[in-house]
Design an enzyme around this catalytic site. Structure first.
Site, PDB file in Angstrom:
ATOM      1  N   PRO A  65       0.821  -1.219   0.000  1.00 10.51           N
ATOM      2  CG  PRO A  65      -0.311  -1.276   2.041  1.00 10.51           C
ATOM      3  CD  PRO A  65       0.662  -2.026   1.204  1.00 10.51           C
ATOM      4  NE  ARG A  91      -7.882  -5.229 -21.141  1.00  9.20           N
ATOM      5  CZ  ARG A  91      -8.061  -4.035 -21.698  1.00  9.20           C
ATOM      6  NH1 ARG A  91      -7.227  -3.052 -21.433  1.00  9.20           N
ATOM      7  NH2 ARG A  91      -9.048  -3.830 -22.528  1.00  9.20           N
TER       8      ARG A  91
HETATM    9  N1  ADE Z   1      -1.042  -4.935  -0.176  1.00  8.90           N
HETATM   10  C1  ADE Z   1      -1.941  -4.524   0.735  1.00  8.90           C
HETATM   11  N2  ADE Z   1      -2.650  -3.482   0.286  1.00  8.90           N
HETATM   12  C2  ADE Z   1      -2.185  -3.225  -0.980  1.00  8.90           C
HETATM   13  C3  ADE Z   1      -2.515  -2.256  -1.970  1.00  8.90           C
HETATM   14  N3  ADE Z   1      -3.456  -1.332  -1.767  1.00  8.90           N
HETATM   15  N4  ADE Z   1      -1.839  -2.291  -3.124  1.00  8.90           N
HETATM   16  C4  ADE Z   1      -0.871  -3.203  -3.330  1.00  8.90           C
HETATM   17  N5  ADE Z   1      -0.516  -4.125  -2.437  1.00  8.90           N
HETATM   18  C5  ADE Z   1      -1.166  -4.150  -1.260  1.00  8.90           C
END
Ligand code: ADE
Length: 258
Positions: A94, A159
Site C-alpha cells: 500500500p 492485455r
Molecule cells: N497490499 C496490501 N494493500 C495493498 C494495496 N493497496 N496495493 C498493493 N498491495 C497491497
C-alpha cells in the site's frame, strides 16, 4: 513475456489467469506465468517466513532471506538479460506508487517481470530498499495481502502486450487510455423496455459517430471524474464544450438506475 509471482499463498493462483484473455495469451505463448511459494526458500523445519517486528508492535513482518533467495534463484535460472537489462522486481504494497493505465503500459513493454506479494504487517524494509526495483499500490486501501494487487497489475498489463487482444486497435478507446473515461456502448436490440439506442449510432455515419463518442467521453469524464480533464488534451472547442456541460443542468447529472 514471462511473469514470476512470489507469494505465501500459491493456492490463490492461477485463479483468474486460467480463463479468458489471459489463458488465450498463455495458449498462444505470448505470456507465461510461474508461481513460487516463498516458504520453499526457507531453511528451518517450520518453513518460517515471518518474524516479530524489531521495536515491538502488533503483527508479524515477512523475513528478508527467503524473498531475496527466491528472486536470486529465479534470476539465476534465466538466460542473460541482454539488452533489456535485468527484469523489474515489483513489490506490491500500500506504500507504492499508485497503479495506473500508464504504469500498466510501461510494464507491458518488458520481457520479464518479478512480482513480490507482501503479507502480514509488512515486509522487511531491506526488500524494498535493496531487492525491489519498484513498489506499486493499486489504491489507497489496505488489502490483506499483495496477491489480489498482483492479479490486478498483471491483468491490466497483460492485455496491452501486442497480440494479446484480438484487434490491435481495441485498447485505444479504453477508459483512461486517452485520459478520458470511455464513451457509452450499446448493442442489440435497438430498443429495450422503451430505452432506445442513440440514433447516431444506427446512422452508419462514422465521422458523426466518432464525434458523438468523443463528446460523450468528455461529458462522462466531466460528470464523473472532472479531475481527469486537466490532463486530457482537449481542443479549445472541447474545453468550451465542458463549460457548456457544467452550465447546462440537463446534462449535468450522472445517470443511474435506482
Ligand atoms: N497490499 C496490501 N494493500 C495493498 C494495496 N493497496 N496495493 C498493493 N498491495 C497491497
Amino acid at each position: 513475456m514471462h511473469i514470476d509471482i512470489l507469494t505465501l499463498f500459491p493456492e490463490m493462483f492461477p485463479g483468474p489467469f486460467q480463463t479468458g484473455i489471459f489463458q488465450r495469451a498463455v495458449d498462444r505463448k505470448l505470456v507465461s506465468l510461474s508461481i513460487h511459494n516463498i516458504r520453499d526458500y526457507t531453511h528451518d523445519r517450520h518453513a518460517t517466513a515471518d518474524d516479530y517486528p524489531y521495536g515491538g508492535g502488533a503483527g508479524m513482518v515477512m523475513k528478508p532471506e527467503p524473498i531475496f533467495e527466491a528472486v536470486e534463484a529465479i534470476k539465476s535460472g534465466m538466460p542473460e538479460a541482454g539488452e533489456a537489462g535485468p527484469p523489474p522486481v515489483i513489490l506490491l504494497s500500500p506504500q507504492g506508487r499508485l497503479f495506473s493505465q500508464s504504469i500498466a503500459n510501461e510494464l507491458s513493454k518488458h520481457g520479464h517481470l518479478i512480482l513480490i506479494c507482501g503479507h502480514y504487517e509488512g515486509v522487511d524494509e531491506r526488500v524494498g530498499q535493496h531487492l525491489a526495483t519498484d513498489e506499486i499500490s493499486i489504491g489507497d486501501y489496505v488489502l490483506s495481502g499483495g496477491e489480489l494487487a498482483a492479479m490486478v497489475v498483471v491483468d491490466a498489463m497483460a492485455r496491452l502486450i501486442p497480440g494479446v487482444l484480438g484487434s490491435p486497435i481495441s485498447p485505444l478507446d479504453d477508459s483512461h487510455v486517452s485520459g478520458l473515461l470511455e464513451y457509452p456502448q450499446y448493442t442489440r436490440p435497438p430498443e429495450y423496455r422503451g430505452w432506445s439506442v442513440p440514433e447516431v449510432l444506427l446512422s452508419g455515419n462514422h465521422a458523426q459517430i466518432n464525434r458523438w463518442r468523443r463528446q460523450q467521453a468528455i461529458l462522462r469524464t466531466s460528470q464523473r471524474r472532472p479531475e481527469l480533464l486537466a490532463a486530457a488534451n482537449l481542443s479549445p472547442e472541447e474545453s468550451q464544450l465542458v463549460k457548456t456541460f457544467i452550465n447546462d443542468k440537463t446534462t449535468n447529472h450522472v445517470p443511474r438506475a435506482m
